[in-house]
Design a protein around this motif. Structure first.
Motif, PDB file in Angstrom:
ATOM      1  N   SER A 273       0.854  -1.190   0.000  1.00 59.46           N
ATOM      2  CA  SER A 273       0.000   0.000   0.000  1.00 59.46           C
ATOM      3  C   SER A 273       0.891   1.240   0.000  1.00 59.46           C
ATOM      4  CB  SER A 273      -0.914   0.008   1.217  1.00 59.46           C
ATOM      5  OG  SER A 273      -0.149  -0.027   2.406  1.00 59.46           O
ATOM      6  N   PHE A 274       0.500   2.214  -0.804  1.00 57.61           N
ATOM      7  CA  PHE A 274       1.312   3.418  -0.957  1.00 57.61           C
ATOM      8  C   PHE A 274       0.375   4.620  -1.045  1.00 57.61           C
ATOM      9  CE2 PHE A 274       3.732   6.572  -3.351  1.00 57.61           C
ATOM     10  CZ  PHE A 274       4.959   6.535  -2.699  1.00 57.61           C
ATOM     11  N   PRO A 275       0.660   5.681  -0.303  1.00 63.55           N
ATOM     12  CA  PRO A 275      -0.216   6.864  -0.325  1.00 63.55           C
ATOM     13  C   PRO A 275      -0.234   7.541  -1.689  1.00 63.55           C
ATOM     14  CG  PRO A 275       1.799   7.293   0.917  1.00 63.55           C
ATOM     15  CD  PRO A 275       1.794   5.835   0.618  1.00 63.55           C
TER      16      PRO A 275
ATOM     17  N   LYS B  43       1.681   4.945 -14.663  1.00 61.60           N
ATOM     18  CA  LYS B  43       1.882   4.782 -16.101  1.00 61.60           C
ATOM     19  C   LYS B  43       3.108   5.607 -16.494  1.00 61.60           C
ATOM     20  CE  LYS B  43      -0.543   5.846 -20.454  1.00 61.60           C
ATOM     21  NZ  LYS B  43      -1.807   6.400 -21.015  1.00 61.60           N
ATOM     22  N   LEU B  44       4.108   4.943 -17.088  1.00 56.25           N
ATOM     23  CA  LEU B  44       5.363   5.604 -17.423  1.00 56.25           C
ATOM     24  C   LEU B  44       5.666   5.456 -18.910  1.00 56.25           C
ATOM     25  CD1 LEU B  44       7.602   4.251 -14.496  1.00 56.25           C
ATOM     26  CD2 LEU B  44       6.210   6.329 -14.524  1.00 56.25           C
ATOM     27  N   PRO B  45       6.230   6.486 -19.543  1.00 58.79           N
ATOM     28  CA  PRO B  45       6.610   6.371 -20.957  1.00 58.79           C
ATOM     29  C   PRO B  45       7.873   5.530 -21.110  1.00 58.79           C
ATOM     30  CG  PRO B  45       7.296   8.492 -20.098  1.00 58.79           C
ATOM     31  CD  PRO B  45       6.512   7.824 -18.995  1.00 58.79           C
ATOM     32  N   HIS B  46       7.987   4.860 -22.244  1.00 57.50           N
ATOM     33  CA  HIS B  46       9.190   4.078 -22.521  1.00 57.50           C
ATOM     34  C   HIS B  46      10.376   5.008 -22.783  1.00 57.50           C
ATOM     35  CE1 HIS B  46       7.649   0.051 -22.479  1.00 57.50           C
ATOM     36  NE2 HIS B  46       6.681   0.344 -23.327  1.00 57.50           N
ATOM     37  N   THR B  47      11.562   4.485 -22.548  1.00 55.00           N
ATOM     38  CA  THR B  47      12.780   5.256 -22.798  1.00 55.00           C
ATOM     39  C   THR B  47      13.906   4.339 -23.247  1.00 55.00           C
ATOM     40  OG1 THR B  47      14.420   6.746 -21.811  1.00 55.00           O
ATOM     41  CG2 THR B  47      13.480   5.076 -20.369  1.00 55.00           C
TER      42      THR B  47
ATOM     43  N   GLU C  95       0.712   9.067 -15.597  1.00 53.84           N
ATOM     44  CA  GLU C  95      -0.605   8.956 -14.960  1.00 53.84           C
ATOM     45  C   GLU C  95      -0.485   8.146 -13.669  1.00 53.84           C
ATOM     46  OE1 GLU C  95      -5.114   7.217 -15.934  1.00 53.84           O
ATOM     47  OE2 GLU C  95      -3.539   7.162 -17.475  1.00 53.84           O
ATOM     48  N   VAL C  96      -1.297   8.503 -12.685  1.00 45.42           N
ATOM     49  CA  VAL C  96      -1.400   7.756 -11.428  1.00 45.42           C
ATOM     50  C   VAL C  96      -2.861   7.350 -11.263  1.00 45.42           C
ATOM     51  CG1 VAL C  96      -1.049   7.796  -8.922  1.00 45.42           C
ATOM     52  CG2 VAL C  96       0.455   9.134 -10.418  1.00 45.42           C
ATOM     53  N   TYR C  97      -3.097   6.062 -11.057  1.00 42.37           N
ATOM     54  CA  TYR C  97      -4.477   5.595 -10.920  1.00 42.37           C
ATOM     55  C   TYR C  97      -4.516   4.344 -10.065  1.00 42.37           C
ATOM     56  CZ  TYR C  97      -3.098   2.260 -14.575  1.00 42.37           C
ATOM     57  OH  TYR C  97      -2.468   1.277 -15.290  1.00 42.37           O
ATOM     58  N   GLU C  98      -5.718   3.932  -9.709  1.00 37.74           N
ATOM     59  CA  GLU C  98      -5.909   2.729  -8.904  1.00 37.74           C
ATOM     60  C   GLU C  98      -6.598   1.654  -9.724  1.00 37.74           C
ATOM     61  OE1 GLU C  98      -6.283   3.894  -4.288  1.00 37.74           O
ATOM     62  OE2 GLU C  98      -7.918   4.631  -5.553  1.00 37.74           O
ATOM     63  N   GLU C  99      -6.182   0.434  -9.527  1.00 37.39           N
ATOM     64  CA  GLU C  99      -6.777  -0.699 -10.235  1.00 37.39           C
ATOM     65  C   GLU C  99      -6.831  -1.883  -9.283  1.00 37.39           C
ATOM     66  OE1 GLU C  99      -5.143  -3.446 -13.730  1.00 37.39           O
ATOM     67  OE2 GLU C  99      -5.764  -1.470 -14.489  1.00 37.39           O
ATOM     68  N   LYS C 100      -8.049  -2.341  -8.983  1.00 36.75           N
ATOM     69  CA  LYS C 100      -8.247  -3.461  -8.060  1.00 36.75           C
ATOM     70  C   LYS C 100      -7.534  -3.220  -6.734  1.00 36.75           C
ATOM     71  CE  LYS C 100      -8.907  -6.873 -11.728  1.00 36.75           C
ATOM     72  NZ  LYS C 100      -8.436  -8.151 -12.333  1.00 36.75           N
TER      73      LYS C 100
END
Length: 341
Positions: free
Chosen positions: A166-168, A209-213, A198-203
């Protein structure tokens, strides 16, 4: 009369000069025209050769055309995109960025057809697209604040990492630049820094969400290259009462050390970190008896694997192992190339 004849001479001379330069202009124009059409001919011939080889790799006309077009835009030899993963990834990355109707499925299909979808353990990662799913990592949110994450999913543009614990959510937001560090088994430690998309919650799990590099920093963990093997061996552990011997399997080897695994039943082998050991095995028919010390251990269900660092190895033994490792790496690379043909 003489005066008129004198006046005519400059006119004739000027005409000759004009005619001379006109002929030079026509000759230069002819040369450039020939060179232009010859260049078009060679370019068309070169493209036909490329398309033929692309078709032999199983690419469709549209896929081959994408690689041809964006290789030229990238300033690369199109043939390299068919043979080298790094060149391919750079070219398709440009395609995805510049073409508003770019199709990610086409890129995935091309990667699979060319054999670039799997990176062998002995080959370094080219970009974050090469990271395997469920790869664990540490993420530095802010200076000194680390959290555990795992790669949950990825596509051609983004990767999706899940926080293990769990992370705030309020501690991370879109635009924050974060640093991700992970250990690729059998290879090295990798690190990259990117902004959060992007920061979101899933289940009930926090996701980022991070872009490739392509900007992966690689830290080699070992001083010597090593290869995987599977060879019967014996490991002697020095105790107060002498040597205790265990049979196991040599799983990888380098000039500096080896990894040995021991399956066991109810009683675990009495081997631990800092144990002085003697390793005996045959390598290409040559017997080896090497002294060493255990530097790490990995205990799994009914299986103990230990890393041994060699000590006081003869130069002749080191050179034999070095040549064996190089030869195996070359053989594996050739097998990998042939598997793509």
């Amino acid at each position: 009369m003489k005066y008129l004849e004198y006046l005519k001479f400059p006119v004739a001379s000027t005409s000759y000069i004009v005619l001379f330069f006109l002929l030079i202009f026509i000759a230069v124009l002819f040369i450039f025209t020939v060179a232009f059409f010859r260049s078009l001919y060679h370019k068309r011939k070169y493209k036909l050769s490329f398309m033929k080889e692309a078709f032999e790799h199983g690419l469709t006309e549209r896929e081959a055309e994408i690689l041809w077009q964006y290789s030229l835009k990238e300033g690369r030899d199109p043939f390299l995109t068919l043979e080298f993963k790094a060149a391919f990834e750079k070219v398709v990355d440009l395609y995805l960025k510049e073409d508003p109707s770019a199709d990610e499925n086409i890129v995935s299909q091309m990667r699979e057809k060319l054999g670039f979808d799997v990176v062998p353990y002995f080959a370094p990662l080219v970009s974050t697209k090469d990271i395997e799913l469920f790869q664990p990592a540490k993420v530095e949110i802010e200076e000194g604040y680390l959290a555990e994450i795992v790669l949950f999913d990825k596509d051609e543009r983004y990767m999706y990492w899940a926080f293990v614990d769990s992370f705030p959510k309020n501690r991370i937001k879109k635009g924050d630049k974060i640093t991700v560090t992970f250990l690729r088994k059998g290879d090295a430690i990798y690190k990259f820094s990117v902004p959060v998309e992007e920061v979101y919650e899933e289940k009930d799990r926090l996701m980022i969400k991070l872009p490739h590099t392509f900007n992966l920093v690689r830290y080699q963990r070992r001083n010597y290259a090593r290869v995987e093997v599977d060879i019967l061996c014996k490991l002697g552990v020095l105790t107060e009462n002498g040597w205790n011997w265990y049979e196991g399997r040599l799983k990888d080897i380098s000039m500096g050390g080896a990894r040995i695994c021991f399956p066991y039943g109810d009683e675990r082998p009495q081997i631990s970190v800092l144990s002085e050991v003697k390793l005996e095995f045959f390598l290409e028919g040559r017997p080896f008896s090497l002294n060493g010390v255990v530097v790490n251990e990995d205990l799994k269900e009914k299986m103990l694997c230990v890393g041994v660092e060699f000590r006081d190895v003869k130069e002749s033994d080191q050179q034999f192992i070095y040549k064996f490792v190089k030869k195996e790496q070359k053989r594996l690379a050739e097998l990998y190339v042939r598997s793509r043909e």
